[in-house]
Design a protein around this motif. Structure first.
Motif, short mmCIF file in Angstrom:
data_model
loop_
_atom_site.label_atom_id
_atom_site.label_comp_id
_atom_site.label_asym_id
_atom_site.label_seq_id
_atom_site.Cartn_x
_atom_site.Cartn_y
_atom_site.Cartn_z
N SER A 114 8.70 4.94 4.81
CA SER A 114 8.54 5.76 3.61
C SER A 114 9.47 6.96 3.65
N ARG A 115 9.62 7.57 4.82
CA ARG A 115 10.52 8.70 4.95
C ARG A 115 11.97 8.28 4.66
N ALA A 116 12.37 7.11 5.20
CA ALA A 116 13.73 6.63 4.96
C ALA A 116 13.94 6.30 3.48
N ALA A 117 12.91 5.70 2.83
CA ALA A 117 13.04 5.37 1.41
C ALA A 117 13.08 6.62 0.55
N ALA A 118 12.29 7.64 0.92
CA ALA A 118 12.29 8.88 0.13
C ALA A 118 13.60 9.64 0.27
N ASP A 119 14.28 9.47 1.39
CA ASP A 119 15.55 10.15 1.60
C ASP A 119 16.72 9.46 0.92
N ILE B 234 -3.69 11.08 11.86
CA ILE B 234 -3.60 9.97 10.92
C ILE B 234 -3.66 10.46 9.49
N ASP B 235 -4.56 11.39 9.21
CA ASP B 235 -4.71 11.89 7.85
C ASP B 235 -3.44 12.54 7.33
N SER B 236 -2.78 13.32 8.19
CA SER B 236 -1.56 13.99 7.75
C SER B 236 -0.45 12.99 7.46
N GLU C 51 1.11 12.52 3.79
CA GLU C 51 2.54 12.73 3.57
C GLU C 51 3.18 11.53 2.89
N GLN C 52 2.73 10.33 3.24
CA GLN C 52 3.26 9.14 2.57
C GLN C 52 2.88 9.13 1.10
N ALA D 212 5.37 9.00 -2.29
CA ALA D 212 5.32 7.82 -3.16
C ALA D 212 5.89 8.06 -4.56
N PRO D 213 5.60 9.20 -5.25
CA PRO D 213 6.17 9.38 -6.61
C PRO D 213 7.70 9.37 -6.63
N GLN D 214 8.34 10.02 -5.64
CA GLN D 214 9.80 10.01 -5.60
C GLN D 214 10.34 8.61 -5.36
N ILE D 215 9.67 7.86 -4.49
CA ILE D 215 10.11 6.48 -4.21
C ILE D 215 9.97 5.63 -5.47
N LYS D 216 8.85 5.80 -6.19
CA LYS D 216 8.64 5.03 -7.42
C LYS D 216 9.70 5.37 -8.47
#
Length: 408
Positions: free
Chosen positions: A183-188, A275-277, A281-282, A286-290
């Motif tokens: 998710s971090r790589a996709a958001a970047d 785990i919660d953090s 964070e994911q 998600a909105p930017q990835i979408k």
């Protein structure tokens, strides 16, 4: 009324003869001089032999037949020097083939980059949805309480159940960590492929340099003092929380207990975090990835597929001697219209707005439609013209007989 002596003739016979010569010359070079066209040309020659009575009908018949034989080439194309056999058109055609082929390769490169990015973004979104359904925090707390149960050391069945859930929790945590990295790589990722490739190159250089220098590339291990137990063997809350209300100390104590228990489940040699953090964070990413995935699927990729289809059409067009030679500006306009047509197809195929969550297999059909539309752009615009005429045509009131027939 009789035609006066100084009246201009209706048909310019000399112009017809000149056009017929152009048609016959092109048909002969293109291998289109059939027997019926040759016979019609002979009849036109015979009609022009008598200077006293030059009949235009055979010339018109031969010209009409020749225009049908050389289609899609037209007489106007030949008159305006769009004959593909002319030396200047041959030279321009070879140059156009080179640049069109190069442009097609560039478009294919962009398509590969954007398709891979879209696939990564779709996988990241799918993993985020799956991580949400794992209920990792609840399973972690339940497994910790099971480990604190005094009956765990006395019942073999309970121990077996504990081991199975511990393996499941380790697997779930691995899924969360992998999903977070993806998710971090996709958001970047950026919508500009040049910037994206430059950033990927810089990240690879930084990772390679860090590995050479022995620098850690993983997250550091947690502070060991955080997981030290008290005299009763229970976890101690951080010193900064001891002055807070008892209920807050209990909540923090449970979080620390879950975190330290997770470290023992996944192994102290593995990086661990809350785990919660990670899940939160994911969800934030998600909105930017979408947005990026929707922009690629609904705008950029249909445009590129339409460009590719129009470019392939022009490559075949300039290489054929059966089609008129095209100038540079009409060629550019045709390719641009192909990209616009691809976007139009993208509007129709992604009207439901769920493109960003669809898989590559479900998106292949609209992308193929964008390519086909860019290749055969005339079909799309002919359909739009018919729709426009249908909408803009005036409504004619029905007659009494038509209303009676409709009622019957």
């Amino acid at each position: 009324m009789e035609q006066t002596a100084n009246a201009q003739p209706i048909v310019d016979l000399e112009a017809l003869v000149s056009d017929l010569r152009l048609v016959c010359a092109y048909a002969a070079k293109a291998g289109l001089m059939t027997e019926d066209l040759l016979a019609a040309s002979d009849r036109a020659d015979q009609a022009l032999l008598d200077p006293q009575r030059r009949d235009a009908k055979p010339v018109l018949a031969a010209l009409s037949l020749g225009a049908q034989r050389i289609a899609p080439m037209t007489v106007a194309d030949l008159k305006f020097r769009r004959d593909p056999f002319l030396p200047e058109n041959q030279q321009r055609g070879r140059v156009a083939q080179f640049w069109l082929a190069s442009f097609a390769l560039v478009v294919l490169g962009f398509l590969v980059v954007y398709m891979l990015a879209l696939q990564s973004e779709q996988d990241a979104l799918a993993n985020i949805e799956q991580v949400q359904r794992l209920n990792a925090r609840q399973k972690l707390s339940a497994l910790r309480r099971m480990a604190q149960d005094k009956q765990l050391t006395e019942r073999a069945a309970l121990q077996e159940q504990y081991r199975e859930k511990a393996v499941e929790l380790a697997f779930i945590y691995g899924r969360i960590v992998n999903s977070y990295g993806q998710s971090r790589a996709a958001a970047d990722m950026t919508l500009n492929p040049v910037i994206g490739l430059h950033k990927a190159w810089q990240d690879w250089i930084a990772t390679f340099t860090a590995a050479d220098k022995g620098m850690p590339t993983l997250a550091p291990s947690p502070d060991p003092e955080l997981c030290l137990g008290g005299d009763d063997g229970d976890f101690k809350p951080p010193k900064s929380i001891t002055q807070q209300p008892p209920w807050l100390q209990t909540a923090v104590k449970d979080d620390v207990a879950d975190f330290c228990f997770l470290i023992n489940v996944v192994g102290r040699d593995q990086p661990a975090s809350n785990i919660d953090s990670q899940i939160q964070e994911q969800l934030t990413m998600a909105p930017q990835i979408k947005f990026n995935a929707s922009a690629r699927a609904q705008w950029i990729l249909p445009f590129l597929y339409g460009l590719l289809g129009a470019t392939v059409f022009m490559m075949r067009h300039v290489a054929s001697v059966r089609t008129p030679a095209v100038e540079w500006f009409p060629m550019f306009m045709r390719v641009t219209l192909g990209g616009v047509a691809g976007i139009v197809i993208g509007w129709f195929s992604t009207a439901n707005g769920s493109t960003s969550l669809q898989g590559a297999s479900s998106l292949s059909l609209p992308f193929a439609a964008a390519f086909v539309t860019g290749y055969g752009i005339d079909v799309l615009f002919s359909m739009l013209d018919r729709v426009t005429r249908l909408i803009g045509s005036p409504t004619v009131p029905a007659t009494g007989a038509e209303r009676s027939a409709a009622a019957g």
